[in-house]
Write a protein that holds these residues in place. Structure first.
Motif, short mmCIF file in Angstrom:
data_model
loop_
_atom_site.label_atom_id
_atom_site.label_comp_id
_atom_site.label_asym_id
_atom_site.label_seq_id
_atom_site.Cartn_x
_atom_site.Cartn_y
_atom_site.Cartn_z
N UNK A 160 0.83 -1.21 0.00
CA UNK A 160 0.00 0.00 0.00
C UNK A 160 0.87 1.26 0.00
N UNK A 161 1.95 1.23 0.77
CA UNK A 161 2.85 2.39 0.78
C UNK A 161 3.52 2.56 -0.57
N UNK A 162 3.95 1.46 -1.20
CA UNK A 162 4.55 1.53 -2.53
C UNK A 162 3.58 2.15 -3.54
N UNK A 163 2.30 1.84 -3.39
CA UNK A 163 1.28 2.30 -4.33
C UNK A 163 0.77 3.71 -4.03
N UNK A 164 1.30 4.35 -2.97
CA UNK A 164 0.80 5.65 -2.57
C UNK A 164 -0.58 5.57 -1.95
#
Length: 289
Positions: A160-164
């Motif tokens: 989720x963090x990678x995907x913004x």
């Protein structure tokens, strides 16, 4: 009940390159892998496969085996993307690479079924590393992501963090899927859509035992109670069991007989780049309105 096939096509970060003689050659980003594939009953297009690593199965029937590396691979994983969703792929002891690329047409199908809704609320049971959850969250859906593995939920939050999407409205639940669903029924909750991808066998965070053939019908019955005439979909995938798409389709047809909509069943497959062969990977059943 209609029988259908959902075929995943190659995309920039994934392709089934070739298949045959019980194996498949795949590309995950810039790396190439060979994995066992019992459904590949034909001869491969090419005899000489150059791969960075191969999963060699063990002698048992329970999924044992190990990776053999021909070249260096980042053991902590490398970043891939499906549309706006970014996630980490890596070799795992379970022969897969941290996500299931044959689910891509399922993600697209779910997105389409809630595209006209302002803020749909959906549930992902056995959510694993969260690519399906994030595919829905990227369109504005409120998600509940449930998995019994703390490690898998941590990986999903990292994706989720990678995907913004770290601030997206996702409830990350480390819980037994069947128990969580039963509690949601008692709370009177409802959802617009449910995705469930149960394993053949598993254990919950406090030792709960999951056996697909034994426990799936009751879970489907509880999922039905979380959906109503305004809900949009339920999608069920089943891997690696001696079970028919017709069987799980009939189970869904009976469970959803009181709701308007359509029940379909069939196979998931991935399109091979070399010859266009559709390699079957799983069976599924789905209800949609």
């Amino acid at each position: 009940m209609q029988l259908v096939t959902l075929v995943g096509e190659p995309w920039r970060d994934y392709a089934l390159l070739d298949s045959g003689h019980g194996r498949k050659l795949e590309r995950y980003g810039r790396y190439r892998f060979v994995r066992p594939e019992a459904q590949a009953l034909w001869a491969p297009a090419q005899d000489d496969w150059s791969a960075d690593a191969e999963f060699v199965p063990g002698s048992d029937e329970d999924g044992g085996g190990q990776w053999q590396y021909a070249r260096s691979i980042p053991r902590d994983g490398w970043e891939l993307a499906w549309h706006d969703v970014r996630f980490t792929a890596q070799t795992t002891p379970f022969r897969h690479l941290g996500f299931f690329p044959d689910m891509a047409p399922v993600w697209t199908w779910m997105q389409a079924h809630v595209a006209d809704m302002a803020t749909p609320e959906c549930l992902n049971l056995f959510g694993y590393t969260g690519v399906g959850t994030l595919a829905m969250a990227s369109t504005g859906a409120k998600m509940v992501h449930v998995d019994a593995s703390k490690k898998s939920v941590e990986a999903a939050r990292a994706n989720a963090r990678l995907s913004g999407l770290a601030e997206a409205p996702v409830r990350w639940m480390i819980d037994d899927a069947a128990k969580f669903t039963a509690r949601e029924v008692r709370r009177g909750r409802r959802y617009d859509g449910i995705l469930l991808d149960p394993p053949k066998y598993g254990r919950g965070p406090t030792g709960e035992v999951w056996r697909l053939e034994e426990h799936l019908p009751a879970l489907i019955a509880d999922c039905r109670r979380l959906l109503d005439a305004e809900s949009r979909f339920l999608f069920l995938t089943v891997y690696a069991v001696r079970m028919s798409a017709l069987a799980i389709g009939e189970m869904l047809r009976q469970a959803f007989a009181d709701l308007p909509g359509t029940v379909e069943a069939g196979e998931l497959a991935v399109r091979e780049e070399a010859r266009g062969i559709a390699l079957p990977t799983a069976i599924f059943a789905r209800w949609s309105r």
